[in-house]
Design a protein around this motif. Structure first.
Motif, PDB file in Angstrom:
ATOM      1  N   VAL A  51       0.836  -1.212   0.000  1.00 22.96           N
ATOM      2  CA  VAL A  51       0.000   0.000   0.000  1.00 22.96           C
ATOM      3  C   VAL A  51       0.865   1.255   0.000  1.00 22.96           C
ATOM      4  O   VAL A  51       1.830   1.355   0.762  1.00 22.96           O
ATOM      5  N   LYS A  52       0.525   2.191  -0.868  1.00 22.14           N
ATOM      6  CA  LYS A  52       1.204   3.489  -0.917  1.00 22.14           C
ATOM      7  C   LYS A  52       0.207   4.588  -0.577  1.00 22.14           C
ATOM      8  O   LYS A  52      -0.977   4.486  -0.868  1.00 22.14           O
ATOM      9  N   GLY A  53       0.698   5.681   0.012  1.00 30.67           N
ATOM     10  CA  GLY A  53      -0.126   6.867   0.197  1.00 30.67           C
ATOM     11  C   GLY A  53      -0.827   6.990   1.528  1.00 30.67           C
ATOM     12  O   GLY A  53      -1.457   8.017   1.805  1.00 30.67           O
ATOM     13  N   PHE A  54      -0.773   5.952   2.366  1.00 32.74           N
ATOM     14  CA  PHE A  54      -1.384   6.024   3.696  1.00 32.74           C
ATOM     15  C   PHE A  54      -0.377   5.570   4.733  1.00 32.74           C
ATOM     16  O   PHE A  54       0.548   4.798   4.442  1.00 32.74           O
ATOM     17  N   LYS A  55      -0.563   6.036   5.961  1.00 35.58           N
ATOM     18  CA  LYS A  55       0.333   5.660   7.069  1.00 35.58           C
ATOM     19  C   LYS A  55      -0.487   5.526   8.347  1.00 35.58           C
ATOM     20  O   LYS A  55      -1.621   6.072   8.434  1.00 35.58           O
ATOM     21  N   PRO A  56       0.028   4.813   9.322  1.00 35.80           N
ATOM     22  CA  PRO A  56      -0.696   4.704  10.598  1.00 35.80           C
ATOM     23  C   PRO A  56      -1.005   6.081  11.187  1.00 35.80           C
ATOM     24  O   PRO A  56      -0.165   6.986  11.158  1.00 35.80           O
ATOM     25  N   GLY A  57      -2.200   6.222  11.696  1.00 38.65           N
ATOM     26  CA  GLY A  57      -2.628   7.493  12.278  1.00 38.65           C
ATOM     27  C   GLY A  57      -3.465   8.341  11.338  1.00 38.65           C
ATOM     28  O   GLY A  57      -4.119   9.296  11.789  1.00 38.65           O
ATOM     29  N   ASP A  58      -3.442   8.039  10.029  1.00 41.79           N
ATOM     30  CA  ASP A  58      -4.267   8.819   9.097  1.00 41.79           C
ATOM     31  C   ASP A  58      -5.744   8.653   9.434  1.00 41.79           C
ATOM     32  O   ASP A  58      -6.205   7.569   9.801  1.00 41.79           O
ATOM     33  N   ARG A  59      -6.476   9.750   9.280  1.00 42.52           N
ATOM     34  CA  ARG A  59      -7.922   9.736   9.521  1.00 42.52           C
ATOM     35  C   ARG A  59      -8.623   9.553   8.177  1.00 42.52           C
ATOM     36  O   ARG A  59      -8.390  10.332   7.243  1.00 42.52           O
ATOM     37  N   VAL A  60      -9.486   8.557   8.085  1.00 42.58           N
ATOM     38  CA  VAL A  60     -10.101   8.228   6.798  1.00 42.58           C
ATOM     39  C   VAL A  60     -11.560   7.830   6.976  1.00 42.58           C
ATOM     40  O   VAL A  60     -11.964   7.324   8.014  1.00 42.58           O
ATOM     41  N   SER A  61     -12.326   8.084   5.919  1.00 39.00           N
ATOM     42  CA  SER A  61     -13.629   7.446   5.769  1.00 39.00           C
ATOM     43  C   SER A  61     -13.438   6.338   4.750  1.00 39.00           C
ATOM     44  O   SER A  61     -12.613   6.466   3.836  1.00 39.00           O
ATOM     45  N   VAL A  62     -14.165   5.236   4.893  1.00 36.90           N
ATOM     46  CA  VAL A  62     -13.921   4.093   4.019  1.00 36.90           C
ATOM     47  C   VAL A  62     -15.222   3.552   3.463  1.00 36.90           C
ATOM     48  O   VAL A  62     -16.300   3.731   4.045  1.00 36.90           O
ATOM     49  N   TRP A  63     -15.096   2.913   2.296  1.00 37.54           N
ATOM     50  CA  TRP A  63     -16.253   2.235   1.711  1.00 37.54           C
ATOM     51  C   TRP A  63     -16.116   0.751   1.980  1.00 37.54           C
ATOM     52  O   TRP A  63     -15.145   0.114   1.549  1.00 37.54           O
ATOM     53  N   HIS A  85      -8.757  17.440   9.370  1.00 34.65           N
ATOM     54  CA  HIS A  85      -8.571  17.364  10.822  1.00 34.65           C
ATOM     55  C   HIS A  85      -9.701  18.054  11.591  1.00 34.65           C
ATOM     56  O   HIS A  85      -9.991  17.694  12.736  1.00 34.65           O
ATOM     57  N   ALA A  86     -10.330  19.046  10.979  1.00 34.38           N
ATOM     58  CA  ALA A  86     -11.386  19.774  11.680  1.00 34.38           C
ATOM     59  C   ALA A  86     -12.686  18.973  11.790  1.00 34.38           C
ATOM     60  O   ALA A  86     -13.580  19.341  12.558  1.00 34.38           O
ATOM     61  N   LEU A  87     -12.792  17.887  11.042  1.00 31.16           N
ATOM     62  CA  LEU A  87     -14.042  17.134  11.011  1.00 31.16           C
ATOM     63  C   LEU A  87     -14.048  16.012  12.039  1.00 31.16           C
ATOM     64  O   LEU A  87     -13.041  15.308  12.210  1.00 31.16           O
ATOM     65  N   ALA A  88     -15.198  15.842  12.689  1.00 28.09           N
ATOM     66  CA  ALA A  88     -15.367  14.713  13.597  1.00 28.09           C
ATOM     67  C   ALA A  88     -15.596  13.438  12.783  1.00 28.09           C
ATOM     68  O   ALA A  88     -16.131  13.486  11.669  1.00 28.09           O
ATOM     69  N   PHE A  89     -15.186  12.296  13.329  1.00 23.34           N
ATOM     70  CA  PHE A  89     -15.360  11.036  12.616  1.00 23.34           C
ATOM     71  C   PHE A  89     -16.830  10.771  12.297  1.00 23.34           C
ATOM     72  O   PHE A  89     -17.168  10.249  11.238  1.00 23.34           O
ATOM     73  N   ASP A  90     -17.718  11.110  13.231  1.00 22.25           N
ATOM     74  CA  ASP A  90     -19.124  10.777  13.015  1.00 22.25           C
ATOM     75  C   ASP A  90     -19.763  11.594  11.902  1.00 22.25           C
ATOM     76  O   ASP A  90     -20.876  11.306  11.473  1.00 22.25           O
ATOM     77  N   GLN A  91     -19.087  12.642  11.437  1.00 20.67           N
ATOM     78  CA  GLN A  91     -19.600  13.432  10.319  1.00 20.67           C
ATOM     79  C   GLN A  91     -19.045  12.961   8.972  1.00 20.67           C
ATOM     80  O   GLN A  91     -19.586  13.319   7.920  1.00 20.67           O
ATOM     81  N   ALA A  92     -17.983  12.209   9.004  1.00 22.88           N
ATOM     82  CA  ALA A  92     -17.278  11.834   7.777  1.00 22.88           C
ATOM     83  C   ALA A  92     -17.747  10.469   7.296  1.00 22.88           C
ATOM     84  O   ALA A  92     -17.036   9.472   7.390  1.00 22.88           O
ATOM     85  N   LEU A  93     -18.954  10.418   6.777  1.00 22.28           N
ATOM     86  CA  LEU A  93     -19.570   9.158   6.347  1.00 22.28           C
ATOM     87  C   LEU A  93     -19.582   9.137   4.821  1.00 22.28           C
ATOM     88  O   LEU A  93     -20.499   9.657   4.174  1.00 22.28           O
TER      89      LEU A  93
END
Length: 295
Positions: A51-63, A85-93
């Motif tokens: 995998v390229k382009g991501f690292k541990p700690g990155d914040r992501v929404s996933v399908w 970074h300004a977005l809460a996880f529960d908003q990033a759907l």
């Protein structure tokens, strides 16, 4: 986790309307037990060697297509979308945002159009914000719940109509000099919203069927639809590449602050209270827009 996947610590998973009937009953034709949950966001815990382009700690929404109500999921990188970074996880759907984004793209709303949005629940309110970005002449929001209409007004609706108190078809005729709207979105997912959207659409306007339709749904009068020469837009998507493209565009809009999810996430529950989350999604208490499981 395989070498071409990332391991994600799930931080939030939205309860989708399409899951409620699977939670309530064992729906015919589906295999049980089922592992539902597909509106996931979280943190990258580990990255596969390929995998390229991501690292541990990155914040992501996933399908994902299931197993989202879990502590961890493994996901391929093309199905991962960075979260500001300004977005809460529960908003990033990403999944529901992708559906709304693809619906707007397929409807091809034009600058200066008048649009009716029939149904202003969670998906309708995302649609509303994205359709407004197209430069409308007027957006008319219709719903039977006053609290949803007030929220629609706050998020940009120009006119709100509650069918309990007034005739939407008559009001729309008054607002459009008798023509009807250029684009009518059915976003309630029930027979009544589909029938009403058809009643509001002008001759040769676009009738957009957006709401998910579990169970039988029928066209009340195909002859009328044909006579009106509607351009019928099926805004339901199955192709994965189309879904992922919608997620990329929609998440970019969310990260840029063009979509506000904060007022839509009204009910949050820990994983051990998931039964309460589904009950709220079914019963829709006053002020309810969306249940989200947080971990």
């Amino acid at each position: 986790m395989s070498k071409d996947e990332c391991l994600i610590r799930v931080r939030a998973c939205g309860v989708c309307h399409s899951e409620i009937h699977q939670w309530e009953v064992k729906a015919e034709g589906l295999e049980y037990p089922r592992h539902i949950g597909h509106e996931v966001s979280g943190e990258v815990l580990a990255v596969g060697a390929a995998v390229k382009g991501f690292k541990p700690g990155d914040r992501v929404s996933v399908w994902v297509d299931g197993r989202g109500y879990a502590e961890q999921v493994a996901v391929k990188p093309e199905r991962m979308f960075p979260i500001a970074h300004a977005l809460a996880f529960d908003q990033a759907l990403a999944e529901p945002i992708a559906c709304a984004t693809n619906g707007v793209l397929k409807a091809n709303v034009q600058l200066g159009d008048t649009v009716a949005l029939v149904g202003t629940g969670f998906m309708g309110l995302i649609l509303l914000q994205e359709v407004k970005l197209c430069g409308l002449r007027q957006l008319i929001a219709i719903d039977r719940r006053d609290d949803m209409l007030e929220l629609a007004k706050r998020l940009g609706a120009d006119v709100i109509i509650n069918p309990v108190r007034e005739d939407p078809a008559q009001r729309v005729r008054e607002l459009t000099q008798g023509r009807g709207v250029d684009v009518a979105f059915e976003a309630g997912g029930v027979q009544g919203t589909l029938d009403l959207a058809a009643d509001l659409c002008r001759m040769e306007g676009k009738l957009v069927i957006f709401g998910y339709h579990p169970g039988p749904r029928v066209i009340k009068d195909l002859g009328f639809w044909n006579w009106m020469a509607f351009a019928i837009v099926n805004a339901h998507f199955r192709d994965l590449e189309t879904i992922l493209r919608g997620a990329r565009i929609g998440m970019d809009l969310l990260n840029a602050g063009k979509i506000d999810m904060a007022p839509l996430i009204t009910h949050k529950f820990p994983l051990e209270k998931i039964e309460n989350a589904f009950t709220a999604a079914k019963e829709k208490p006053s002020g309810f827009v969306k249940s989200v499981i947080t971990l």
